[in-house]
Design an enzyme around this catalytic site. Structure first.
Site, PDB file in Angstrom:
ATOM      1  N   PRO A   1       9.939  -4.281  -0.449  1.00 16.67           N
ATOM      2  CA  PRO A   1      11.034  -4.019   0.490  1.00 16.67           C
ATOM      3  C   PRO A   1      10.532  -4.032   1.941  1.00 16.67           C
ATOM      4  O   PRO A   1       9.468  -3.493   2.245  1.00 16.67           O
ATOM      5  CB  PRO A   1      11.522  -2.626   0.086  1.00 16.67           C
ATOM      6  CG  PRO A   1      11.140  -2.500  -1.353  1.00 16.67           C
ATOM      7  CD  PRO A   1       9.843  -3.254  -1.498  1.00 16.67           C
ATOM      8  N   VAL A   2      11.319  -4.682   2.803  1.00 15.54           N
ATOM      9  CA  VAL A   2      10.912  -4.860   4.205  1.00 15.54           C
ATOM     10  C   VAL A   2      11.103  -3.546   4.981  1.00 15.54           C
ATOM     11  O   VAL A   2      12.102  -2.860   4.802  1.00 15.54           O
ATOM     12  CB  VAL A   2      11.750  -5.992   4.847  1.00 15.54           C
ATOM     13  CG1 VAL A   2      11.471  -6.123   6.332  1.00 15.54           C
ATOM     14  CG2 VAL A   2      11.473  -7.313   4.134  1.00 15.54           C
TER      15      VAL A   2
ATOM     16  N   LYS B   1       0.843  -1.210   0.000  1.00  9.91           N
ATOM     17  CA  LYS B   1       0.000   0.000   0.000  1.00  9.91           C
ATOM     18  C   LYS B   1       0.873   1.254   0.000  1.00  9.91           C
ATOM     19  O   LYS B   1       2.040   1.220   0.419  1.00  9.91           O
ATOM     20  CB  LYS B   1      -0.922   0.049   1.227  1.00  9.91           C
ATOM     21  CG  LYS B   1      -0.226   0.006   2.612  1.00  9.91           C
ATOM     22  CD  LYS B   1       0.213   1.328   3.197  1.00  9.91           C
ATOM     23  CE  LYS B   1       0.875   1.197   4.574  1.00  9.91           C
ATOM     24  NZ  LYS B   1       1.604   2.402   5.000  1.00  9.91           N
TER      25      LYS B   1
ATOM     26  N   ASP C   1      -2.120  -1.684  10.261  1.00 17.20           N
ATOM     27  CA  ASP C   1      -2.330  -1.640   8.810  1.00 17.20           C
ATOM     28  C   ASP C   1      -2.937  -2.914   8.234  1.00 17.20           C
ATOM     29  O   ASP C   1      -3.166  -3.006   7.031  1.00 17.20           O
ATOM     30  CB  ASP C   1      -0.989  -1.393   8.086  1.00 17.20           C
ATOM     31  CG  ASP C   1      -0.551   0.059   8.182  1.00 17.20           C
ATOM     32  OD1 ASP C   1      -1.405   0.924   8.459  1.00 17.20           O
ATOM     33  OD2 ASP C   1       0.647   0.322   7.982  1.00 17.20           O
TER      34      ASP C   1
ATOM     35  N   GLY D   1       7.484   1.203   4.784  1.00 20.14           N
ATOM     36  CA  GLY D   1       6.329   2.111   4.849  1.00 20.14           C
ATOM     37  C   GLY D   1       5.246   1.731   3.861  1.00 20.14           C
ATOM     38  O   GLY D   1       4.323   2.493   3.606  1.00 20.14           O
TER      39      GLY D   1
ATOM     40  N   GLY E   1       4.135  -4.139   3.805  1.00 23.03           N
ATOM     41  CA  GLY E   1       4.408  -5.492   3.310  1.00 23.03           C
ATOM     42  C   GLY E   1       4.043  -6.564   4.329  1.00 23.03           C
ATOM     43  O   GLY E   1       3.285  -7.490   4.030  1.00 23.03           O
ATOM     44  N   GLY E   2       4.551  -6.447   5.532  1.00 20.18           N
ATOM     45  CA  GLY E   2       4.274  -7.425   6.588  1.00 20.18           C
ATOM     46  C   GLY E   2       2.794  -7.468   6.942  1.00 20.18           C
ATOM     47  O   GLY E   2       2.220  -8.550   7.131  1.00 20.18           O
ATOM     48  N   SER E   3       2.165  -6.306   6.995  1.00 23.47           N
ATOM     49  CA  SER E   3       0.732  -6.255   7.314  1.00 23.47           C
ATOM     50  C   SER E   3      -0.085  -6.968   6.240  1.00 23.47           C
ATOM     51  O   SER E   3      -1.021  -7.716   6.550  1.00 23.47           O
ATOM     52  CB  SER E   3       0.255  -4.800   7.396  1.00 23.47           C
ATOM     53  OG  SER E   3       0.974  -4.110   8.395  1.00 23.47           O
TER      54      SER E   3
HETATM   55  O1  C5P Z   1       0.576  -1.740  14.313  1.00 24.57           O
HETATM   56  P1  C5P Z   1       1.979  -1.709  13.848  1.00 24.57           P
HETATM   57  O2  C5P Z   1       2.809  -2.798  14.439  1.00 24.57           O
HETATM   58  O3  C5P Z   1       2.120  -1.641  12.353  1.00 24.57           O
HETATM   59  O4  C5P Z   1       2.585  -0.333  14.390  1.00 24.57           O
HETATM   60  C1  C5P Z   1       3.959  -0.134  14.588  1.00 24.57           C
HETATM   61  C2  C5P Z   1       4.170   1.012  15.567  1.00 24.57           C
HETATM   62  O5  C5P Z   1       3.791   2.244  14.957  1.00 24.57           O
HETATM   63  C3  C5P Z   1       3.352   0.943  16.839  1.00 24.57           C
HETATM   64  O6  C5P Z   1       3.994   0.192  17.812  1.00 24.57           O
HETATM   65  C4  C5P Z   1       3.254   2.414  17.233  1.00 24.57           C
HETATM   66  O7  C5P Z   1       4.445   2.825  17.872  1.00 24.57           O
HETATM   67  C5  C5P Z   1       3.206   3.122  15.891  1.00 24.57           C
HETATM   68  N1  C5P Z   1       1.840   3.461  15.469  1.00 24.57           N
HETATM   69  C6  C5P Z   1       1.131   4.450  16.134  1.00 24.57           C
HETATM   70  N2  C5P Z   1      -0.143   4.760  15.740  1.00 24.57           N
HETATM   71  C7  C5P Z   1      -0.717   4.144  14.690  1.00 24.57           C
HETATM   72  C8  C5P Z   1      -0.013   3.125  13.989  1.00 24.57           C
HETATM   73  C9  C5P Z   1       1.262   2.809  14.401  1.00 24.57           C
HETATM   74  O8  C5P Z   1       1.633   5.048  17.077  1.00 24.57           O
HETATM   75  N3  C5P Z   1      -1.955   4.483  14.334  1.00 24.57           N
END
Ligand code: C5P
Length: 295
Positions: A92-93, A8, A134, A96, A99-101
């Site tokens: 790419p890992v 995305k 995500d 942003g 990819g993992g999500s």
């Molecule tokens: O959910 P995910 O593991 O992708 O998020 C990674 C980090 O990004 C979270 O641990 C948090 O620090 C930050 N984040 C956030 N607010 C969001 C999404 C992500 O603070 N809405």
């Protein structure tokens, strides 16, 4: 079972405030693009979950996001079967681009079928939210969606259903820590209304959507916005270098996706995207460059 797991871009990302759960409320517009990984799922006897990946920087144990997705379903639905998950990485890992999500979402969608669980989309979204902010977007099979709350309250943008955009996409070989960028946002947001997203009638998801819809074939990237871009650039100047390079090539709309470091520009056609790709690859061997389209 073989699934494509797409990436995305965020065409718009406004961080609103820090929440009690340490996440942030935000307002975003997701675009699904055709760059994708492959997820291969094979049922295993017993309750064993096995993960492998062709990219050594992706964990192949219980820390893998697909492992966590499979384990969550196994426990919540009392499944007595296992699964072998092969991840073939092209996205790419840590760039942003989710990819993992996307891999976790593909695992949830695939296992729902492979294990015959019959879960509704609503149920799958509930599991997705437990895995990461995500993941929910990728449960919806749509090219564009709004994301609110942590970015996981998803509303497909039906009006953009037929819109297909072309992008040039550049990813430097650096790793950006998403939690670090959000922490930096916390320490700046109190002092700076621009970062807090308090400004701007010009940076608004509704305006963005209506501009894209009205100019479906000639959209040039007006109203793109990302609260985190200035912060990531301050910590990782190479992201700024990419933006400058794309601007020097004549691109008008250039934005970082998520917390970076991927940067994309809106271009008019596949031909233009491929031309820019060739030129950028010639000049910067350490950057990964892609010509991508809405999917
Ligand atoms: O959910 P995910 O593991 O992708 O998020 C990674 C980090 O990004 C979270 O641990 C948090 O620090 C930050 N984040 C956030 N607010 C969001 C999404 C992500 O603070 N809405």
């Amino acid at each position: 079972m073989i699934l494509n797991s797409y990436a995305k871009l965020n065409l718009f990302l406004k961080v609103l405030n820090l929440r009690k759960d340490n996440y942030h409320n935000l307002e975003t517009v997701f675009e699904r693009i055709d760059l994708h990984d492959r997820i291969v799922l094979k049922s295993l006897p017993g309750k064993l979950i096995k993960v492998s990946c062709n990219n050594p920087s992706v964990p192949a144990d219980s820390g893998n996001i697909c492992y966590r997705a499979a384990e969550l379903l196994q426990k919540a639905c009392k499944v007595n079967k296992g699964v072998e998950i092969k991840i073939i990485k092209k996205i790419p890992v840590g760039s942003g681009m989710g990819g993992g999500s996307g891999n976790a979402a593909a695992t949830l969608l695939g296992l729902n079928k492979l294990w015959g669980l019959g879960l509704s989309r609503k149920k799958l979204v509930g599991f997705a939210k437990k895995i990461g902010a995500d993941v929910a977007f990728f449960i919806y099979d749509v090219p564009f969606a709004y994301g609110a709350s942590r970015g996981d309250e998803i509303k497909p943008i039906v009006a953009l259903g037929d819109v297909r955009l072309w992008h040039i996409l550049v990813v430097p070989g650096i790793h950006v820590s998403t939690p670090l960028i959000f922490k930096k946002w916390d320490s700046f947001s109190g002092k700076n209304s621009y970062l807090a997203g308090l400004t701007s009638s010009v940076s608004n998801v509704k305006i963005l959507t209506s501009v894209i819809r009205k100019n479906a074939l000639s959209y040039k990237g007006e109203s793109l916005f990302n609260s985190l871009e200035v912060l990531t650039i301050s910590l990782y100047p190479e992201v700024g270098s990419i933006k400058n390079k794309l601007a020097r090539l004549g691109l008008k709309s250039i934005l970082m996706s998520g917390s970076g470091p991927a940067v994309f520009g809106v271009v008019a056609s596949r031909k233009q995207a491929l031309l820019f790709k060739k030129q950028l690859e010639r000049e910067n061997a350490s950057w990964q460059v892609f010509a991508v389209r809405t999917h």
